[in-house]
Design an enzyme around this catalytic site. Structure first.
Site, short mmCIF file in Angstrom:
data_model
loop_
_atom_site.label_atom_id
_atom_site.label_comp_id
_atom_site.label_asym_id
_atom_site.label_seq_id
_atom_site.Cartn_x
_atom_site.Cartn_y
_atom_site.Cartn_z
N HIS A 1 0.86 -1.19 0.00
CA HIS A 1 0.00 0.00 0.00
C HIS A 1 0.90 1.24 0.00
CE1 HIS A 1 -3.05 2.83 1.26
NE2 HIS A 1 -3.96 1.90 1.47
N GLU B 1 -0.85 1.35 -5.27
CA GLU B 1 -0.67 0.08 -4.57
C GLU B 1 -0.57 -1.05 -5.58
OE1 GLU B 1 -3.93 -0.07 -1.68
OE2 GLU B 1 -4.09 2.09 -1.90
C1 BG6 Z 1 -6.93 2.22 0.10
C2 BG6 Z 1 -8.40 2.03 -0.11
O1 BG6 Z 1 -6.26 1.09 -0.34
O2 BG6 Z 1 -6.65 2.41 1.49
C3 BG6 Z 1 -9.16 3.22 0.47
O3 BG6 Z 1 -8.67 1.88 -1.48
C4 BG6 Z 1 -8.77 3.43 1.94
O4 BG6 Z 1 -10.55 3.00 0.36
C5 BG6 Z 1 -7.27 3.55 2.03
O5 BG6 Z 1 -9.40 4.58 2.43
C6 BG6 Z 1 -6.75 3.74 3.46
O6 BG6 Z 1 -7.20 2.75 4.29
P1 BG6 Z 1 -6.88 2.79 5.83
O7 BG6 Z 1 -7.53 1.57 6.43
O8 BG6 Z 1 -5.39 2.75 5.96
O9 BG6 Z 1 -7.45 4.08 6.36
#
Ligand code: BG6
Length: 296
Positions: A167, A271
């Site tokens: 991510h 990602e």
């Molecule tokens: C992304 C998603 O991968 O991660 C989003 O597509 C999400 O929808 C983002 O808001 C962040 O997620 P988190 O759980 O780290 O707040």
């Protein structure tokens, strides 16, 4: 603990373990060129990657939590075994809040500095995801490139499926001068339009609103053009079929407690992983995929 890890894995001039934010241990890799990266054992977050001249490539929120029960906001959190809220587990699974074990470190003949980290099932993971597994991450640092390889092994007696993603939060000078290139003609799922499937017509994706799109079976070579910094980061993935492009923009930034209200201006997540079609592993089977980031 930090002294013991240093004794075991430290390599003068190349690998050290030190205390990071919140007192959490981090492994610092330094290449002979001067490039560096930092990997927290908490969640195996790669929180920093710097060029030989010291320019930071990854975004890290000034509001990030530094607690062992919360993910770090920025760098590369590892999503496993569930992407986002697509299942009963905590958002993006448990790898990003697990304590990882450092397995080895080294410097290859070509100068690449590397380390391997791993998590396996615990009583806590078995309680919410009843599978025995080993998830490994290999981090390889070159002068202008960082490669992150992931490996999942089914060490149990039953098959399981999973989702996985790196991510990655890239730091950019100005989101309005940033483009993601390489996704044209891929059909994507727009999470913000009731998961509508849309053929990507843009040679370059630019940002003027919240963006949250999954590109299944995306091309393996992408680019982030960071116009404000005048730099390009190439992304080359292997056996990680899917790509997610995310920027929370204004309202979602304000809703996220561990993210500054204005920080959407300086980041974009691109990602890479296996999300849409879950890999399935029979007992003893292994899945592998990797992504290389290169500053140009
Ligand atoms: C992304 C998603 O991968 O991660 C989003 O597509 C999400 O929808 C983002 O808001 C962040 O997620 P988190 O759980 O780290 O707040």
């Amino acid at each position: 603990m930090i002294d013991t890890l240093n004794h075991q894995f430290g390599i003068p001039g190349a690998v050290t373990v030190s205390e990071g934010n919140g007192g959490l241990p981090k492994v610092v890799l330094t290449h002979a060129s001067g490039s560096s990266c930092e990997v927290y054992l908490h969640g195996v977050h790669i929180s920093s990657w710097k060029t030989p001249s010291g320019d930071e490539l990854f975004f890290l929120s000034r509001e990030s939590w530094w607690q062992n029960d919360k993910p770090i906001r920025g760098g590369i959190p590892v999503v496993f075994p569930q992407f986002g809220g697509r299942g009963p587990l905590p958002a993006h699974g448990f790898a990003r809040t697990s304590e990882w074990q450092l397995l080895c470190s080294g410097v290859l003949d070509n100068g690449i500095v590397n380390c391997d980290l791993q998590i396996t099932e615990t009583a806590e993971t078995l309680a919410i995801w009843p599978h025995r597994f080993a998830l490994g991450l290999r981090v390889m640092l070159d002068a202008h490139a960082l490669t992150v390889g992931a490996q999942v092994i089914n060490t149990g007696e039953q098959p399981f499926d999973f989702q996985i993603a790196l991510h990655t939060y890239f730091q950019v000078a100005d989101i309005t001068k940033t483009a993601v290139a390489g996704l044209q003609r891929t059909t994507y799922i727009d999470t913000l339009q009731e998961n509508a499937r849309i053929v990507e017509s843009r040679p370059e994706i630019r940002f003027a609103a919240e963006t949250d799109s999954v590109y299944p079976n995306a091309p393996d070579a992408l680019r982030i053009e960071d116009g404000g910094n005048g730099r390009t980061v190439a992304i080359d993935k292997v056996d990680m079929p899917d790509v997610v492009v995310w920027n929370p923009w204004i309202a979602k930034s304000q809703r996220m407690p561990d993210f500054g209200d204005d920080e959407y201006l300086r980041m974009v997540c691109v990602e890479t992983g296996a999300i849409e079609t879950k890999p399935v592993l029979a007992p003893g089977e292994k899945w592998e995929g990797d992504t290389t980031f290169t500053v140009e």
